[in-house]
Design a protein around this motif. Structure first.
Motif, PDB file in Angstrom:
ATOM      1  N   THR A 153     -40.479  38.006  56.595  1.00 30.68           N
ATOM      2  CA  THR A 153     -39.086  37.943  55.948  1.00 30.68           C
ATOM      3  C   THR A 153     -39.043  38.855  54.751  1.00 30.68           C
ATOM      4  N   ARG A 189     -32.945  40.296  62.726  1.00 29.19           N
ATOM      5  CA  ARG A 189     -32.253  39.147  62.418  1.00 29.19           C
ATOM      6  C   ARG A 189     -32.125  38.928  61.036  1.00 29.19           C
ATOM      7  N   GLY A 190     -31.392  38.112  60.629  1.00 32.23           N
ATOM      8  CA  GLY A 190     -31.322  37.775  59.159  1.00 32.23           C
ATOM      9  C   GLY A 190     -29.888  37.916  58.579  1.00 32.23           C
ATOM     10  N   GLU A 237     -31.595  40.037  53.338  1.00 29.89           N
ATOM     11  CA  GLU A 237     -32.576  39.231  53.849  1.00 29.89           C
ATOM     12  C   GLU A 237     -32.575  39.618  55.329  1.00 29.89           C
ATOM     13  N   PHE A 238     -33.766  39.936  55.893  1.00 32.61           N
ATOM     14  CA  PHE A 238     -34.176  40.153  57.405  1.00 32.61           C
ATOM     15  C   PHE A 238     -35.384  39.455  57.821  1.00 32.61           C
ATOM     16  N   ASP A 239     -35.215  38.949  59.005  1.00 35.62           N
ATOM     17  CA  ASP A 239     -36.360  38.096  59.594  1.00 35.62           C
ATOM     18  C   ASP A 239     -36.804  38.845  61.013  1.00 35.62           C
ATOM     19  N   VAL A 297     -27.706  33.402  52.997  1.00 38.64           N
ATOM     20  CA  VAL A 297     -28.667  34.017  52.294  1.00 38.64           C
ATOM     21  C   VAL A 297     -29.031  33.311  50.988  1.00 38.64           C
ATOM     22  N   LYS A 317     -36.765  40.181  51.553  1.00 44.93           N
ATOM     23  CA  LYS A 317     -35.688  39.785  50.885  1.00 44.93           C
ATOM     24  C   LYS A 317     -35.616  40.742  49.782  1.00 44.93           C
TER      25      LYS A 317
END
Length: 351
Positions: A215, A146-147, A194-196, A56, A217
């Motif tokens: 994305t 994911r992230g 953070e997430f993707d 991150v 944040k």
């Protein structure tokens, strides 16, 4: 290779029940490399979250949503809404309200609660135009994200678990609950998350397919009251040819943490394949899985916490171990009768 990190990732996989270790789940886990996830029972149904372990990077403060939910409003539907449970949430819960938007979807960190070493954070994922978050016909599909997830800025090891709660798969929201257990206190720190992309598992293709790209944040402070008590200190038990010393037990209405030391130093196999060898699995069992932790409630119910995640650290001929878990419901301290570790029983007296 960092053996402790490898072991912690291995423990994450041990949290799954046999049903959750279905063929679909195994393929999903393989698709989400180095994930750190665990399924739990939501209000209506369980959907697996797979979080790929990534670094991150520094992020800015996320914007506010404009509507700050109370901690009780956020946690009560998930962790229990009795009068006693709501009182605990009001005492130790902390509203957040930080959010970020990408691709027409907003992720909001609603609230956090926990104790010195454990925390639960609820995120709400919302499609901004009010349409259904999930594509039509996919309401029963496995949902993934994911992230890096929530990452506290602490100098210590952490273990994370995540699951989704989706009361109405046809609406525009879903909740993501992430728990954090740490080796050092976390109830006064800053968290980045953070997430993707948002993903659904496609059975026909045998892979995860994104249905919302972006994305997200977020950065926010973690502030809540530590309502934990500490038990133990020097008690011993023997098993598997070793003597274990109970260093401390931290117990709160939302989680537990047990620290203990084995009088033998763990020896790993040196396997570099990334998969746990039979020899290492045996070591995990000796130092971690076989150490029984039972929480007995005043109504006679016994909660087996033996499979809790943790860490194993060899040190000067001994092995330092820690096991911790965030409960699936809030348990008032006055409803706890005792906790036992390796057969050593500690009565609990609520203050």
């Amino acid at each position: 290779m960092n053996r402790q990190s490898d072991y912690q990732r291995t423990l994450d996989s041990l949290h799954f029940t046999p049903e959750q270790k279905s063929d679909i789940a195994r393929r999903a886990l393989q698709a989400a490399q180095e994930q750190q996830s665990r399924t739990r029972r939501p209000i209506r149904r369980t959907i697996l979250i797979a979080a790929a372990a990534v670094l991150v990077l520094a992020v800015g403060t996320a914007g506010a949503t404009g509507i700050l939910k109370s901690a009780a409003e956020v946690f009560a539907p998930i962790f229990g809404g009795s009068a006693a449970q709501t009182e605990i949430i009001d005492k130790i819960g902390y509203p957040i309200g930080a959010s970020d938007t990408a691709g027409g979807v907003t992720i909001t960190a609603d609230a956090v609660m926990g104790d010195a070493y454990n925390a639960a954070i609820v995120f709400t994922i919302t499609r901004d135009d009010g349409t259904a978050l999930l594509p039509a016909g996919t309401e029963d599909a496995m949902l993934l994200v994911r992230g890096g997830g929530a990452d506290p800025n602490i100098l210590g090891g952490i273990r994370r678990s995540s699951w989704f709660v989706d009361e109405d798969p046809t609406d525009n929201t879903v909740q993501l609950i992430q728990t954090i257990s740490a080796d050092v206190p976390i109830n006064d720190c800053t968290v980045t998350a953070e997430f993707d992309n948002l993903w659904l598992w496609d059975d026909e293709r045998g892979e995860a397919v994104p249905f919302a790209e972006g994305t997200w944040k977020l950065r926010f402070d973690v502030r809540y009251e530590d309502a934990s008590i500490t038990l133990g200190g020097g008690e011993t038990f023997t098993q598997d040819g070793m003597t274990f010393t109970i260093d401390s037990i931290t117990l709160s209405p939302v989680a537990m943490k047990v620290d203990y030391t084995a009088d033998e130093e763990v020896v790993w196999s040196g396997n570099e394949s990334g998969r746990q060898s039979d020899e290492d699995a045996e070591q995990v069992a000796r130092y971690m899985e076989n150490v029984e932790i039972l929480l007995t409630r005043t109504d006679g119910t016994v909660m087996d916490l033996s499979s809790s995640g943790g860490s194993i650290s060899p040190e000067d001929g001994t092995t330092i171990c820690s096991k911790s878990q965030v409960f699936s419901e809030i348990i008032p301290m006055e409803e706890m009768a005792s906790i036992s570790v390796g057969g050593v029983v500690f009565p609990i007296q609520a203050e």
